[in-house]
Write an enzyme that holds these catalytic residues in place. Structure first.
Site, PDB file in Angstrom:
ATOM      1  N   TYR A 101      77.890  66.606 -12.031  1.00 53.95           N
ATOM      2  CA  TYR A 101      78.456  66.486 -13.379  1.00 53.95           C
ATOM      3  C   TYR A 101      77.738  65.392 -14.168  1.00 53.95           C
ATOM      4  O   TYR A 101      77.418  65.572 -15.352  1.00 53.95           O
ATOM      5  CB  TYR A 101      79.959  66.194 -13.288  1.00 53.95           C
ATOM      6  CG  TYR A 101      80.682  66.354 -14.602  1.00 53.95           C
ATOM      7  CD1 TYR A 101      81.279  67.568 -14.951  1.00 53.95           C
ATOM      8  CD2 TYR A 101      80.765  65.299 -15.509  1.00 53.95           C
ATOM      9  CE1 TYR A 101      81.933  67.723 -16.168  1.00 53.95           C
ATOM     10  CE2 TYR A 101      81.411  65.436 -16.726  1.00 53.95           C
ATOM     11  CZ  TYR A 101      81.996  66.648 -17.045  1.00 53.95           C
ATOM     12  OH  TYR A 101      82.629  66.801 -18.246  1.00 53.95           O
ATOM     13  N   PRO A 129      79.951  77.136 -20.080  1.00 49.89           N
ATOM     14  CA  PRO A 129      80.086  75.728 -20.472  1.00 49.89           C
ATOM     15  C   PRO A 129      80.914  74.855 -19.528  1.00 49.89           C
ATOM     16  O   PRO A 129      80.985  73.638 -19.739  1.00 49.89           O
ATOM     17  CB  PRO A 129      80.756  75.811 -21.852  1.00 49.89           C
ATOM     18  CG  PRO A 129      81.432  77.123 -21.883  1.00 49.89           C
ATOM     19  CD  PRO A 129      80.629  78.043 -21.024  1.00 49.89           C
ATOM     20  N   LYS A 180      76.707  71.561 -19.078  1.00 53.95           N
ATOM     21  CA  LYS A 180      75.274  71.417 -18.770  1.00 53.95           C
ATOM     22  C   LYS A 180      74.319  71.943 -19.847  1.00 53.95           C
ATOM     23  O   LYS A 180      73.125  71.618 -19.825  1.00 53.95           O
ATOM     24  CB  LYS A 180      74.946  72.149 -17.455  1.00 53.95           C
ATOM     25  CG  LYS A 180      75.489  71.460 -16.222  1.00 53.95           C
ATOM     26  CD  LYS A 180      74.710  70.191 -15.910  1.00 53.95           C
ATOM     27  CE  LYS A 180      75.451  69.257 -14.998  1.00 53.95           C
ATOM     28  NZ  LYS A 180      75.695  67.945 -15.535  1.00 53.95           N
ATOM     29  N   TYR A 223      90.225  68.957 -16.704  1.00 53.71           N
ATOM     30  CA  TYR A 223      89.891  70.352 -16.399  1.00 53.71           C
ATOM     31  C   TYR A 223      91.080  70.943 -15.653  1.00 53.71           C
ATOM     32  O   TYR A 223      91.407  70.492 -14.553  1.00 53.71           O
ATOM     33  CB  TYR A 223      88.641  70.427 -15.523  1.00 53.71           C
ATOM     34  CG  TYR A 223      87.351  70.099 -16.262  1.00 53.71           C
ATOM     35  CD1 TYR A 223      86.979  68.789 -16.520  1.00 53.71           C
ATOM     36  CD2 TYR A 223      86.509  71.126 -16.706  1.00 53.71           C
ATOM     37  CE1 TYR A 223      85.798  68.506 -17.197  1.00 53.71           C
ATOM     38  CE2 TYR A 223      85.322  70.845 -17.376  1.00 53.71           C
ATOM     39  CZ  TYR A 223      84.978  69.526 -17.622  1.00 53.71           C
ATOM     40  OH  TYR A 223      83.807  69.250 -18.300  1.00 53.71           O
ATOM     41  N   HIS A 255      82.529  57.590 -20.038  1.00 59.53           N
ATOM     42  CA  HIS A 255      83.580  58.158 -19.186  1.00 59.53           C
ATOM     43  C   HIS A 255      83.194  57.987 -17.721  1.00 59.53           C
ATOM     44  O   HIS A 255      82.147  58.441 -17.298  1.00 59.53           O
ATOM     45  CB  HIS A 255      83.804  59.642 -19.512  1.00 59.53           C
ATOM     46  CG  HIS A 255      84.665  59.835 -20.716  1.00 59.53           C
ATOM     47  ND1 HIS A 255      85.592  60.837 -20.816  1.00 59.53           N
ATOM     48  CD2 HIS A 255      84.752  59.123 -21.864  1.00 59.53           C
ATOM     49  CE1 HIS A 255      86.216  60.730 -21.982  1.00 59.53           C
ATOM     50  NE2 HIS A 255      85.714  59.716 -22.643  1.00 59.53           N
TER      51      HIS A 255
HETATM   52  P1  FAD Z   1      70.334  75.598 -30.251  1.00 52.90           P
HETATM   53  O1  FAD Z   1      71.247  74.450 -30.407  1.00 52.90           O
HETATM   54  O2  FAD Z   1      70.926  76.962 -30.228  1.00 52.90           O
HETATM   55  O3  FAD Z   1      69.271  75.514 -31.429  1.00 52.90           O
HETATM   56  C1  FAD Z   1      68.401  76.571 -31.742  1.00 52.90           C
HETATM   57  C2  FAD Z   1      68.030  76.476 -33.211  1.00 52.90           C
HETATM   58  O4  FAD Z   1      67.002  77.424 -33.500  1.00 52.90           O
HETATM   59  C3  FAD Z   1      69.181  76.812 -34.130  1.00 52.90           C
HETATM   60  O5  FAD Z   1      69.363  75.763 -35.043  1.00 52.90           O
HETATM   61  C4  FAD Z   1      68.763  78.104 -34.807  1.00 52.90           C
HETATM   62  O6  FAD Z   1      69.255  78.221 -36.131  1.00 52.90           O
HETATM   63  C5  FAD Z   1      67.254  77.986 -34.762  1.00 52.90           C
HETATM   64  N1  FAD Z   1      66.529  79.267 -34.837  1.00 52.90           N
HETATM   65  C6  FAD Z   1      66.782  80.423 -34.167  1.00 52.90           C
HETATM   66  N2  FAD Z   1      65.885  81.368 -34.493  1.00 52.90           N
HETATM   67  C7  FAD Z   1      65.052  80.819 -35.396  1.00 52.90           C
HETATM   68  C8  FAD Z   1      63.918  81.310 -36.122  1.00 52.90           C
HETATM   69  N3  FAD Z   1      63.480  82.554 -35.958  1.00 52.90           N
HETATM   70  N4  FAD Z   1      63.299  80.472 -36.971  1.00 52.90           N
HETATM   71  C9  FAD Z   1      63.717  79.190 -37.137  1.00 52.90           C
HETATM   72  N5  FAD Z   1      64.791  78.677 -36.471  1.00 52.90           N
HETATM   73  C10 FAD Z   1      65.442  79.483 -35.624  1.00 52.90           C
HETATM   74  N6  FAD Z   1      77.383  73.598 -24.039  1.00 52.90           N
HETATM   75  C11 FAD Z   1      78.178  72.772 -23.390  1.00 52.90           C
HETATM   76  O7  FAD Z   1      77.712  72.082 -22.485  1.00 52.90           O
HETATM   77  N7  FAD Z   1      79.519  72.665 -23.739  1.00 52.90           N
HETATM   78  C12 FAD Z   1      80.061  73.410 -24.759  1.00 52.90           C
HETATM   79  O8  FAD Z   1      81.247  73.308 -25.051  1.00 52.90           O
HETATM   80  C13 FAD Z   1      79.258  74.306 -25.422  1.00 52.90           C
HETATM   81  N8  FAD Z   1      79.757  75.082 -26.426  1.00 52.90           N
HETATM   82  C14 FAD Z   1      78.944  75.982 -27.027  1.00 52.90           C
HETATM   83  C15 FAD Z   1      79.437  76.819 -28.038  1.00 52.90           C
HETATM   84  C16 FAD Z   1      78.610  77.772 -28.650  1.00 52.90           C
HETATM   85  C17 FAD Z   1      79.193  78.687 -29.725  1.00 52.90           C
HETATM   86  C18 FAD Z   1      77.247  77.879 -28.256  1.00 52.90           C
HETATM   87  C19 FAD Z   1      76.361  78.928 -28.901  1.00 52.90           C
HETATM   88  C20 FAD Z   1      76.768  77.023 -27.283  1.00 52.90           C
HETATM   89  C21 FAD Z   1      77.585  76.077 -26.660  1.00 52.90           C
HETATM   90  N9  FAD Z   1      77.096  75.212 -25.663  1.00 52.90           N
HETATM   91  C22 FAD Z   1      77.901  74.365 -25.036  1.00 52.90           C
HETATM   92  C23 FAD Z   1      75.715  75.194 -25.272  1.00 52.90           C
HETATM   93  C24 FAD Z   1      74.921  74.099 -25.984  1.00 52.90           C
HETATM   94  O9  FAD Z   1      75.462  73.850 -27.248  1.00 52.90           O
HETATM   95  C25 FAD Z   1      73.503  74.599 -26.028  1.00 52.90           C
HETATM   96  O10 FAD Z   1      73.048  74.668 -24.696  1.00 52.90           O
HETATM   97  C26 FAD Z   1      72.573  73.735 -26.889  1.00 52.90           C
HETATM   98  O11 FAD Z   1      72.876  73.910 -28.249  1.00 52.90           O
HETATM   99  C27 FAD Z   1      71.112  74.135 -26.624  1.00 52.90           C
HETATM  100  O12 FAD Z   1      70.283  73.511 -27.555  1.00 52.90           O
HETATM  101  P2  FAD Z   1      68.967  74.211 -28.089  1.00 52.90           P
HETATM  102  O13 FAD Z   1      68.325  73.196 -28.965  1.00 52.90           O
HETATM  103  O14 FAD Z   1      68.235  74.789 -26.950  1.00 52.90           O
HETATM  104  O15 FAD Z   1      69.456  75.479 -28.926  1.00 52.90           O
HETATM  105  C1  DHB Z   2      83.153  69.731 -23.807  1.00 54.41           C
HETATM  106  C2  DHB Z   2      82.600  70.948 -23.541  1.00 54.41           C
HETATM  107  C3  DHB Z   2      82.410  71.337 -22.231  1.00 54.41           C
HETATM  108  O1  DHB Z   2      81.865  72.526 -21.966  1.00 54.41           O
HETATM  109  C4  DHB Z   2      82.786  70.525 -21.192  1.00 54.41           C
HETATM  110  O2  DHB Z   2      82.621  70.956 -19.914  1.00 54.41           O
HETATM  111  C5  DHB Z   2      83.328  69.301 -21.452  1.00 54.41           C
HETATM  112  C6  DHB Z   2      83.515  68.897 -22.776  1.00 54.41           C
HETATM  113  C7  DHB Z   2      83.345  69.304 -25.216  1.00 54.41           C
HETATM  114  O3  DHB Z   2      83.061  70.101 -26.117  1.00 54.41           O
HETATM  115  O4  DHB Z   2      83.801  68.174 -25.427  1.00 54.41           O
END
Ligand code: FAD
Ligand code: DHB
Length: 391
Positions: free
Chosen positions: A385, A293, A297, A200, A72
């Protein structure tokens, strides 16, 4: 089990760290409390920064991303019934990839297993011990049995609700937090994306976002009040509200409808825990910080954290050097705070604050018009971005 690095969490952070370490000849184990199917299905982020895509590619894990992800070159900011494009290559010399977090997770799990990596699903970490010693341990349960990982370093990539942050001694962390008076209702729909680029939308009724997962699948979001029950949003109401908020002067269809296959609410929060290290325990990704979100980031910050950690742990294993490990928290936090600012800025720019005054709304409109008319301010959006190479 004895292994150099014990990783908690098989989200993008834990999986990418384990993969990067393997490429440096450092073995690790990943403990994940959920099953594999759950990790691969959980709907989350969709935008991959230029530099993170390059890092995935350089690590040999970007092949499907390059085949199936979309490059994009811009986003549309839509307000007052008009659209304004922010041109990424022209302003920042970079682009982003739209490739879902679920797909990155699938690719990294497959790659780790193909490389013989130790990845334990349905293995819940229950305690982290000895972080002030050179022999920390993670206690976990797996298949009804108790286990222990003995390692040199523990990396908690266990998300916001994990045990990593909670295992630090009282007083070791300072936390910073901001709550927002709205949430996102997100849907996945079997409908062709309305546009080739993300849109957006700022509208008096609230924010809306048009994103995509494939040429036949749209990912769409609506600002809703905190505490919203998805049951209050039947499909017809979602489509009607998306159409209202996305309307362009001159009319025309502004959203393609289709079968909704997933519906969920995401609350909005800004959160930082400092420092991101205590002794032998390191925090990475959502375990240490959360952004709203709007700036896309969250996933990218998680990936940047573990890129730093892989270098630092790799150097320690190769030569015993501690400089990069010692610098990890301060280095990571510089990018974390830049992303916090950008995410919070984008959030307040584009959402409608339910308690905002007419004065606030005029300021928002002025700010949006300034972006649309100013190369300097559009460049600020494009640079942040697409991801800053250095912070
Ligand atoms: P996570 O992906 O949360 O992974 C953590 C892992 O640790 C999980 O699999 C969990 O099951 C595991 N875990 C937890 N505790 C334990 C334990 N005690 N023992 C073993 N395993 C454990 N970001 C965006 O930029 N755009 C979005 O649209 C967006 N939507 C989101 C929607 C939701 C519902 C959430 C919660 C987050 C969203 N985010 C979004 C943020 C983005 O997805 C996260 O920043 C990203 O997942 C971070 O990755 P991570 O690996 O740090 O954590
Ligand atoms: C998506 C999520 C976001 O938070 C964003 O800023 C742009 C795209 C997505 O889920 O595609």
């Amino acid at each position: 089990m004895r292994v150099p690095v014990g990783i908690i969490g098989a989200g993008p952070a834990g999986l990418f760290l384990s993969h990067l370490l393997h490429r440096k000849g450092v073995e690790s184990v990943v403990l994940e409390r959920r099953d594999r199917a759950y990790c691969e299905r959980r709907q989350r982020a969709g935008v991959v920064e230029h530099g993170v895509a390059e890092a995935l590619r350089a690590s040999g894990a970007g092949e499907r991303m390059d085949r199936e992800g979309f490059v994009h070159d811009g986003i549309e900011l839509r307000f007052g019934g008009r659209g304004h494009r922010v041109d990424f290559p022209g302003l920042a010399g970079r682009h982003v990839l739209v490739y879902a977090q679920t797909e990155i997770v699938k690719d990294l799990i497959a790659r780790r297993l193909a490389d013989g990596g130790r990845l334990l699903f349905e293995a819940e970490a229950t305690a982290i011990e000895g972080i002030d010693t050179a022999r920390p341990r993670i206690r976990f349960t797996h298949g009804g049995a108790d286990g222990v990982v003995e390692c040199d370093h523990v990396v908690a990539c266990d998300g916001f609700h994990g045990i990593g942050r909670a295992s630090l001694p009282a007083g070791a962390l300072t936390t910073f937090e901001k709550a927002y008076p709205f949430s996102w209702l997100g849907i996945l729909a079997d409908a062709a994306p309305t546009s080739d680029e993300l849109i957006y939308v700022h509208h008096p009724n609230g924010f809306a976002l048009h994103s995509m997962r494939s040429p036949a699948v749209s990912r769409l979001y609506l600002q809703v009040p905190n505490g919203t029950d998805p049951a209050d949003w039947p499909d017809e109401r979602i489509w009607a509200e998306l159409a209202t908020r996305s309307r362009l002067d001159g009319g025309g269809e502004t959203v393609n409808r289709g079968t909704i296959t997933d519906k969920g609410i995401t609350p909005m929060r800004s959160f930082v825990a400092e420092p991101m290290r205590h002794g032998a325990l390191f925090l990475a990704g959502d375990a240490a910080h959360i952004v709203p979100p709007t700036g896309a980031k969250g996933l990218n910050l998680a990936m940047h954290d573990v890129m730093l950690l892989a270098e630092a742990l790799g150097a320690w294993h190769a030569t015993g050097a501690t400089a990069l490990l010692d610098a990890y928290s301060a280095t990571a936090l510089r990018r974390v705070w830049r992303a916090q600012h950008f995410s919070s800025w984008m959030t307040s720019l584009l959402h409608t604050d339910p308690s905002g005054t007419e004065f606030d709304r005029r300021l928002q409109t002025s700010h949006l018009e300034h972006i649309a008319g100013s190369r300097a301010v559009s460049t600020y959006v494009a640079e942040n971005y697409t991801g800053l190479p250095r912070v």
